[in-house]
Design a protein around this motif. Structure first.
Motif, PDB file in Angstrom:
ATOM      1  N   ALA A   1       0.820  -1.211   0.000  1.00  0.00           N
ATOM      2  CA  ALA A   1       0.000   0.000   0.000  1.00  0.00           C
ATOM      3  C   ALA A   1       0.850   1.255   0.000  1.00  0.00           C
ATOM      4  CB  ALA A   1      -0.931   0.003   1.218  1.00  0.00           C
ATOM      5  N   LYS A   2       0.541   2.156  -0.909  1.00  0.00           N
ATOM      6  CA  LYS A   2       1.151   3.480  -1.020  1.00  0.00           C
ATOM      7  C   LYS A   2       2.616   3.464  -1.440  1.00  0.00           C
ATOM      8  CE  LYS A   2      -1.974   5.588   2.362  1.00  0.00           C
ATOM      9  NZ  LYS A   2      -2.082   6.390   3.611  1.00  0.00           N
ATOM     10  N   MET A   3       3.151   2.291  -1.808  1.00  0.00           N
ATOM     11  CA  MET A   3       4.547   2.259  -2.269  1.00  0.00           C
ATOM     12  C   MET A   3       4.653   2.760  -3.698  1.00  0.00           C
ATOM     13  SD  MET A   3       7.354  -0.823  -2.444  1.00  0.00           S
ATOM     14  CE  MET A   3       8.017  -0.441  -0.814  1.00  0.00           C
ATOM     15  N   VAL A   4       3.798   2.273  -4.584  1.00  0.00           N
ATOM     16  CA  VAL A   4       3.844   2.686  -5.980  1.00  0.00           C
ATOM     17  C   VAL A   4       2.921   3.885  -6.177  1.00  0.00           C
ATOM     18  CG1 VAL A   4       3.236   2.011  -8.338  1.00  0.00           C
ATOM     19  CG2 VAL A   4       4.510   0.445  -6.869  1.00  0.00           C
ATOM     20  N   VAL A   5       3.494   4.960  -6.711  1.00  0.00           N
ATOM     21  CA  VAL A   5       2.724   6.185  -6.947  1.00  0.00           C
ATOM     22  C   VAL A   5       2.589   6.471  -8.437  1.00  0.00           C
ATOM     23  CG1 VAL A   5       3.277   7.190  -4.713  1.00  0.00           C
ATOM     24  CG2 VAL A   5       4.828   7.568  -6.633  1.00  0.00           C
ATOM     25  N   GLY A   6       3.119   5.579  -9.260  1.00  0.00           N
ATOM     26  CA  GLY A   6       2.977   5.705 -10.698  1.00  0.00           C
ATOM     27  C   GLY A   6       3.266   4.379 -11.360  1.00  0.00           C
ATOM     28  N   HIS A   7       2.409   3.973 -12.307  1.00  0.00           N
ATOM     29  CA  HIS A   7       2.568   2.676 -12.985  1.00  0.00           C
ATOM     30  C   HIS A   7       1.946   2.827 -14.361  1.00  0.00           C
ATOM     31  CE1 HIS A   7       1.495  -1.910 -13.136  1.00  0.00           C
ATOM     32  NE2 HIS A   7       2.584  -1.636 -13.825  1.00  0.00           N
TER      33      HIS A   7
END
Length: 206
Positions: free
Chosen positions: A126-132
């Motif tokens: 949770a909340k680690m990836v901010v863009g994919h």
């Protein structure tokens, strides 16, 4: 070289942009899932490769990187650059053989590089990836420490078939960037423990 210069890059000059566009990329592909990318990184136990780094002043540095997960990395810069960056035992040291100043050291956990050097990479956390996103040729994943986003972020660039990490962009706590472009990686070999010994690296550069 100090922490700022290692983890930042200014706008890219023409030569740097040419390097990026010259990467051999596969045909257009769909976005790679986070689970697959996490599995790829966790399987990356040891690796070494040539690298090209775009620096904060627009110049380009080259060298060789060694990675041993978890927690270890070494950037050996090619002459005339005299710098060496070593991550090991929970710390990062930047050693400049031409400087009279003591090597700069700080906790690895306070750098975005710690995300891919972690013992267990979980990009779905949770909340680690901010863009994919996918741009047709690559999948780009921007990740940060979810508990300490102020430490900056790392954008990982992958190609597919097979999945490969091709470059990363580190954004430091001021928003500045450093881009590292990887050559072909040699994976799975044995690396000497001394490569990641910060004390030994400092002693050798004196």
């Amino acid at each position: 070289m100090n922490r700022r210069s290692f983890f930042r890059s200014a706008s890219m000059p023409f030569a740097a942009m040419a390097l990026l566009t010259a990467l051999a990329l596969p045909a257009a592909a769909e976005k790679l899932p986070l689970g697959e990318l996490s599995r790829y990184l966790n399987a990356l136990t040891t690796a070494e490769a040539e690298f090209t780094q775009i620096n904060s002043d627009g110049t380009i540095s080259t060298g060789r990187i060694f990675i041993q997960r978890p927690g270890r990395a070494r950037f050996e810069y090619s002459p005339p650059d005299s710098n060496l960056v070593v991550a090991g035992n929970g710390s990062v040291a930047i050693v400049d053989a031409k400087s009279n100043q003591a090597p700069e050291q700080y906790p690895l956990s306070r750098t975005p590089l710690s995300i891919i050097l972690a013992a267990n990479v979980d990009l779905a956390r949770a909340k680690m990836v901010v863009g994919h996103k996918a741009d047709g040729n690559t999948t780009r994943v921007r990740a940060q420490d979810p508990e300490n986003p102020e430490y900056g972020s790392i954008e990982l660039v992958f190609t597919a078939a097979p999945t490969e990490l091709r470059q990363w962009v580190i954004r430091d706590d001021s928003g500045a960037e450093t881009t590292v472009i990887l050559g072909e990686m040699k994976k799975g070999g044995r690396l000497r423990a001394s490569l990641f010994d910060i004390s030994a690296a400092i002693a050798q550069r004196r």
